[in-house]
Design an enzyme around this catalytic site. Sequence first.
Site, mmCIF file in Angstrom:
data_model
loop_
_atom_site.group_PDB
_atom_site.id
_atom_site.type_symbol
_atom_site.label_atom_id
_atom_site.label_comp_id
_atom_site.label_asym_id
_atom_site.label_seq_id
_atom_site.Cartn_x
_atom_site.Cartn_y
_atom_site.Cartn_z
ATOM 1 N N ALA A 164 36.177 41.358 49.616
ATOM 2 C CA ALA A 164 36.213 39.948 49.731
ATOM 3 C C ALA A 164 37.615 39.096 49.165
ATOM 4 C CB ALA A 164 34.890 39.249 49.448
ATOM 5 N N CYS A 165 37.290 38.233 48.532
ATOM 6 C CA CYS A 165 38.355 37.329 48.013
ATOM 7 C C CYS A 165 38.850 37.788 46.645
ATOM 8 C CB CYS A 165 37.501 35.928 47.681
ATOM 9 S SG CYS A 165 37.402 34.965 49.075
ATOM 10 N N SER A 166 38.330 39.138 46.192
ATOM 11 C CA SER A 166 39.180 39.631 45.100
ATOM 12 C C SER A 166 39.828 40.805 45.452
ATOM 13 C CB SER A 166 38.066 39.932 44.018
ATOM 14 O OG SER A 166 37.671 38.923 43.410
#
Length: 374
Positions: free
Chosen positions: A156-158
């Site tokens: 995801a966003c990481s």
Amino acid sequence: MTRQVVISGTGLWTPQHSISNEELIDSYNDYADKFNAENAEKIDAGEISAKPHSSAEFVEKASGIKSRYIYEKEGVLDINRMRPVIAERNDEQISNQAEIAVEAAKKAMKAANKTAEDIDAVIVSCAYLQRSYPAIAIEVQAELGIEGFGFDMLVACSAATFGMHRAYEMIKAETAKTVLVINPELVSPQINYTDRDSHFIFGDVATAIILESEETVTSENAFNVLSTKAFTQFSSNIRSNHGYLNRANDTDPYGADKLFHQEGRKVFKDVCPLAAEHIREHLAKHDLLPENLTRWWLHQANINMNTLISKRLLGREATREEAPIVLDRYANTASAGSVIAFNLHNEDLAKGDYGILCSFGAGYSIGSLLVQKR
């Protein structure tokens, strides 16, 4: 495991199309009026809720976003469609994600003074993948003429920071000397443009970053990676349920719960203290304090989150020079946000200056890299 790992170049590909808050909100409000008119009886009977209006001022205040770039603009503002028009490509054509990944990769390779022959591995790390297999990374590898190996990963966003973590470890372990990490964030197909609370959040982009052993660095603008730090904790507060089981579940594969959705207030409350403590602990490993950092390249999801995190760490709001903001024009670009900020705001650092790249998002997941200008 004593090899010094270096970030030696970055690349940024930006779509040619953009959508302003005003354009997006006008389209959404027209859609809401159409939906409410078509469903008036059910709304009056209390069976479903009416779609509320929104405003450009609300979006900017809630997020700091003013506009976003998009891979294909056609269809998004059409109230009878509310999703981009992206023509399907056959198996002999380069995929959409590989295409934008290659564009970003070429820029990173140029910045790092690297050719295909110099690169040992390719990692494509992002929030969504266009297909299950073959890996987008292997397609990119072929397009660029890189030997060695490649693989995809999703966090995801990481995803960008976690991808750099894998590159860092590979170089430390001497399984690769130079690694190309790419984040082709083509997120617009997974946005619910009919949802007032989330339709404005994301934009499309692609970033790339070269990590290599210091023995081979030739670029003038480079950063030593002092260490990495990762953290995950399961939460369903940010979620997308689109997947290969949808067909067997006999559910709508494009239903609202299959697209991006979140409990925004819960995410804000949970993630801000986690991210602040993560950064504090990472710095403490090197006997550093937050005020010792010259630059903070933070995840670009919401300006209020970044403001609160900096206040927790510094006791005051960070300046735009200390913690650059790019989400005003790029919006939330999933994992690529901190890399965009790094790409656009790193050349002014002096030798010896410290900085931190940090992401936080679904999972929950938090990843960071502490770097020092060479």
